[in-house]
Motif scaffolding. Sequence first.
Motif, PDB file in Angstrom:
ATOM      1  N   ARG A 195       0.834  -1.207   0.000  1.00 53.54           N
ATOM      2  CA  ARG A 195       0.000   0.000   0.000  1.00 53.54           C
ATOM      3  C   ARG A 195       0.869   1.258   0.000  1.00 53.54           C
ATOM      4  O   ARG A 195       0.591   2.212  -0.724  1.00 53.54           O
ATOM      5  N   THR A 196       1.897   1.253   0.833  1.00 49.18           N
ATOM      6  CA  THR A 196       2.809   2.404   0.887  1.00 49.18           C
ATOM      7  C   THR A 196       3.451   2.646  -0.473  1.00 49.18           C
ATOM      8  O   THR A 196       3.521   3.786  -0.949  1.00 49.18           O
ATOM      9  N   LYS A 197       3.908   1.568  -1.095  1.00 47.50           N
ATOM     10  CA  LYS A 197       4.546   1.692  -2.414  1.00 47.50           C
ATOM     11  C   LYS A 197       3.571   2.240  -3.442  1.00 47.50           C
ATOM     12  O   LYS A 197       3.938   3.112  -4.256  1.00 47.50           O
ATOM     13  N   ASN A 198       2.348   1.791  -3.407  1.00 45.74           N
ATOM     14  CA  ASN A 198       1.342   2.226  -4.377  1.00 45.74           C
ATOM     15  C   ASN A 198       1.004   3.704  -4.202  1.00 45.74           C
ATOM     16  O   ASN A 198       0.814   4.429  -5.191  1.00 45.74           O
ATOM     17  N   ILE A 199       0.914   4.151  -2.959  1.00 43.23           N
ATOM     18  CA  ILE A 199       0.648   5.569  -2.697  1.00 43.23           C
ATOM     19  C   ILE A 199       1.812   6.423  -3.195  1.00 43.23           C
ATOM     20  O   ILE A 199       1.621   7.476  -3.817  1.00 43.23           O
ATOM     21  N   GLU A 200       3.026   5.953  -2.944  1.00 45.81           N
ATOM     22  CA  GLU A 200       4.212   6.701  -3.383  1.00 45.81           C
ATOM     23  C   GLU A 200       4.262   6.823  -4.909  1.00 45.81           C
ATOM     24  O   GLU A 200       4.551   7.894  -5.446  1.00 45.81           O
ATOM     25  N   LEU A 201       3.971   5.727  -5.604  1.00 43.48           N
ATOM     26  CA  LEU A 201       4.006   5.739  -7.074  1.00 43.48           C
ATOM     27  C   LEU A 201       2.939   6.665  -7.657  1.00 43.48           C
ATOM     28  O   LEU A 201       3.204   7.434  -8.588  1.00 43.48           O
ATOM     29  N   SER A 202       1.715   6.589  -7.129  1.00 39.20           N
ATOM     30  CA  SER A 202       0.630   7.424  -7.655  1.00 39.20           C
ATOM     31  C   SER A 202       0.846   8.890  -7.310  1.00 39.20           C
ATOM     32  O   SER A 202       0.502   9.780  -8.102  1.00 39.20           O
ATOM     33  N   ALA A 203       1.436   9.171  -6.134  1.00 34.02           N
ATOM     34  CA  ALA A 203       1.743  10.558  -5.761  1.00 34.02           C
ATOM     35  C   ALA A 203       2.810  11.133  -6.693  1.00 34.02           C
ATOM     36  O   ALA A 203       2.717  12.285  -7.133  1.00 34.02           O
ATOM     37  N   GLU A 204       3.784  10.314  -7.015  1.00 37.19           N
ATOM     38  CA  GLU A 204       4.838  10.753  -7.938  1.00 37.19           C
ATOM     39  C   GLU A 204       4.264  11.064  -9.319  1.00 37.19           C
ATOM     40  O   GLU A 204       4.708  11.984 -10.008  1.00 37.19           O
ATOM     41  N   ALA A 205       3.234  10.297  -9.715  1.00 36.06           N
ATOM     42  CA  ALA A 205       2.634  10.481 -11.040  1.00 36.06           C
ATOM     43  C   ALA A 205       1.924  11.816 -11.177  1.00 36.06           C
ATOM     44  O   ALA A 205       1.882  12.401 -12.265  1.00 36.06           O
ATOM     45  N   ILE A 206       1.328  12.321 -10.084  1.00 32.31           N
ATOM     46  CA  ILE A 206       0.612  13.599 -10.178  1.00 32.31           C
ATOM     47  C   ILE A 206       1.466  14.778  -9.729  1.00 32.31           C
ATOM     48  O   ILE A 206       1.055  15.938  -9.883  1.00 32.31           O
ATOM     49  N   ASN A 207       2.650  14.502  -9.191  1.00 27.88           N
ATOM     50  CA  ASN A 207       3.530  15.572  -8.724  1.00 27.88           C
ATOM     51  C   ASN A 207       4.058  16.401  -9.898  1.00 27.88           C
ATOM     52  O   ASN A 207       4.470  15.852 -10.924  1.00 27.88           O
ATOM     53  N   ASN A 208       4.020  17.712  -9.736  1.00 28.04           N
ATOM     54  CA  ASN A 208       4.511  18.658 -10.743  1.00 28.04           C
ATOM     55  C   ASN A 208       3.675  18.691 -12.014  1.00 28.04           C
ATOM     56  O   ASN A 208       4.143  19.133 -13.073  1.00 28.04           O
ATOM     57  N   VAL A 209       2.440  18.255 -11.927  1.00 33.98           N
ATOM     58  CA  VAL A 209       1.530  18.331 -13.067  1.00 33.98           C
ATOM     59  C   VAL A 209       0.962  19.750 -13.174  1.00 33.98           C
ATOM     60  O   VAL A 209       0.560  20.341 -12.174  1.00 33.98           O
ATOM     61  N   ILE A 210       0.936  20.277 -14.389  1.00 35.04           N
ATOM     62  CA  ILE A 210       0.364  21.602 -14.655  1.00 35.04           C
ATOM     63  C   ILE A 210      -1.094  21.424 -15.074  1.00 35.04           C
ATOM     64  O   ILE A 210      -1.388  20.678 -16.009  1.00 35.04           O
ATOM     65  N   VAL A 211      -1.994  22.107 -14.385  1.00 33.99           N
ATOM     66  CA  VAL A 211      -3.412  22.083 -14.748  1.00 33.99           C
ATOM     67  C   VAL A 211      -3.773  23.500 -15.197  1.00 33.99           C
ATOM     68  O   VAL A 211      -3.976  24.386 -14.373  1.00 33.99           O
ATOM     69  N   GLY A 212      -3.807  23.711 -16.503  1.00 33.90           N
ATOM     70  CA  GLY A 212      -4.081  25.034 -17.046  1.00 33.90           C
ATOM     71  C   GLY A 212      -5.525  25.456 -16.870  1.00 33.90           C
ATOM     72  O   GLY A 212      -6.388  24.659 -16.464  1.00 33.90           O
ATOM     73  N   VAL A 213      -5.791  26.698 -17.183  1.00 34.97           N
ATOM     74  CA  VAL A 213      -7.145  27.237 -17.076  1.00 34.97           C
ATOM     75  C   VAL A 213      -8.087  26.440 -17.984  1.00 34.97           C
ATOM     76  O   VAL A 213      -7.808  26.243 -19.176  1.00 34.97           O
ATOM     77  N   ASP A 214      -9.172  25.954 -17.409  1.00 37.04           N
ATOM     78  CA  ASP A 214     -10.210  25.168 -18.093  1.00 37.04           C
ATOM     79  C   ASP A 214      -9.757  23.774 -18.503  1.00 37.04           C
ATOM     80  O   ASP A 214     -10.525  23.033 -19.143  1.00 37.04           O
TER      81      ASP A 214
END
Length: 337
Positions: A195-214
Motif C-alpha cells: 500500500r505504501t509503495k502504491n501511494i508513493e508511485l501514484s503521488a509521484e505520477a501527479i507531482n509537478n503536473v500543470i493544470v491550465g485554465v479550463d
Amino acid sequence: MNKGVISILLIGSLLGLAGCSVKASQEKELEEKLAQSQKQIEMYKKEQEKLEAEKKKEEEKPIVVDVVDPNTNEVIKTFLPKEMGVGSNDEKYKEEIEIWVKELARGSDTTDGYDQRMIPDKVGENGEIIKGSPRVILEESELLDKLFSAFANGGTVELPLHVSESGYQEEEVAQLDEVVVASYTTNFGSSADGRTKNIELSAEAINNVIVGVDDIFSFNTTVGPSDAEHGYQKAMEALNGKLVEGIGGGICQTSSTLFNAVDKLGVSYVEKHHHSLNVGYVPKGRDATVSYGGKDFRFQNTAGVPLLLKAYTNNGSLTVEVRTSKANQSQINNGNN
C-alpha cells in the motif's frame, strides 16, 4: 429579215443564256447552304445526344460520401446513401449512422475512439516542461449534420476534431510553485508494504503536473495503469462493500487526498465516485475512488488561473498541494465569488 431585227434576236438569246447561267449558280449556292445547314443540324443532334448520354450516365452514377481524417487525409469510411436507404428508410439509416458516429468518437471494446483525454504537461526536475498531449473531441452532432447534408449530393466530409491545448503560457511555469493556495494531508502509516509503495508511485505520477485554465484533469489518464508492470504491488482495497487484496490498492488515498485539496478552490467536477464502504483516511463522504479503465476522478480547473500540483509522502503521510504564482493568487476563484 433586216440587220436590226437579227441584232435584237441575238441580244435576246444572249440575255436568255445569261439568265439561265445566273439561276443555275444561285441554285448551286442554295444547295451548298442547305447541305451546310444539314451538316450543322447533324452535328448539333450528335452533341445533344452526347450530352443526354452523359447526363443519363451521371444520373445512374451512385452518390458517394467519403469521410476523411484531417490528420492523415485518409478516407476512413465510404457511404453509399442509396444502398443505406436514404430517401426510402430514413429512420433506420439515421439510427445506424448515429451508432457509428458514437463509436467512432468514444471507441468500443476493441477499438479506440477519436476522443482523447488530455495528458497534462509536467515540470521536470530541472524546470523544463515535459509535454503531454492535448484534449481531442470529435463533435458528434456536427459530424451527423455534415453527413446528412452530404447524403443528398455526395462529396467529402472531414471529421470535425476539436483540439484543446493546456490553458497556460510557458513563461508562467517558472513561477507556478511560488504560493500554496490549497493543500490536504492524509495518513497511511509507516510500514513498508504494498500500500505504501502504491501511494508513493501514484503521488509521484501527479507531482509537478500543470493544470491550465479550463483543463480537465483525469486521475486515471495522468497516473496510468496501476498494475504490476508499472511497479504497483498487492494491497487491500475496497471492492463491492468488502476489503479484498488487489494490485494497486492504496491509490484511492492519493485520489481522495487530491480531491480534498482541489475542493478548496473553484473547480468543477466532471466525474467523482465514493467507495462502497467508509475509508479511514478521510471523513465520510470525502473520498474519491478510482479504478483504471473504470471509475475516474476528473475535475475542470475553473479557478481562473493555471495551477501546479505537488504531491509527496513523508513518514507515513501524504500531502497534496495546489500552487500558483504570486501574481495569480489574487485572481483565483475559490468557489465563493
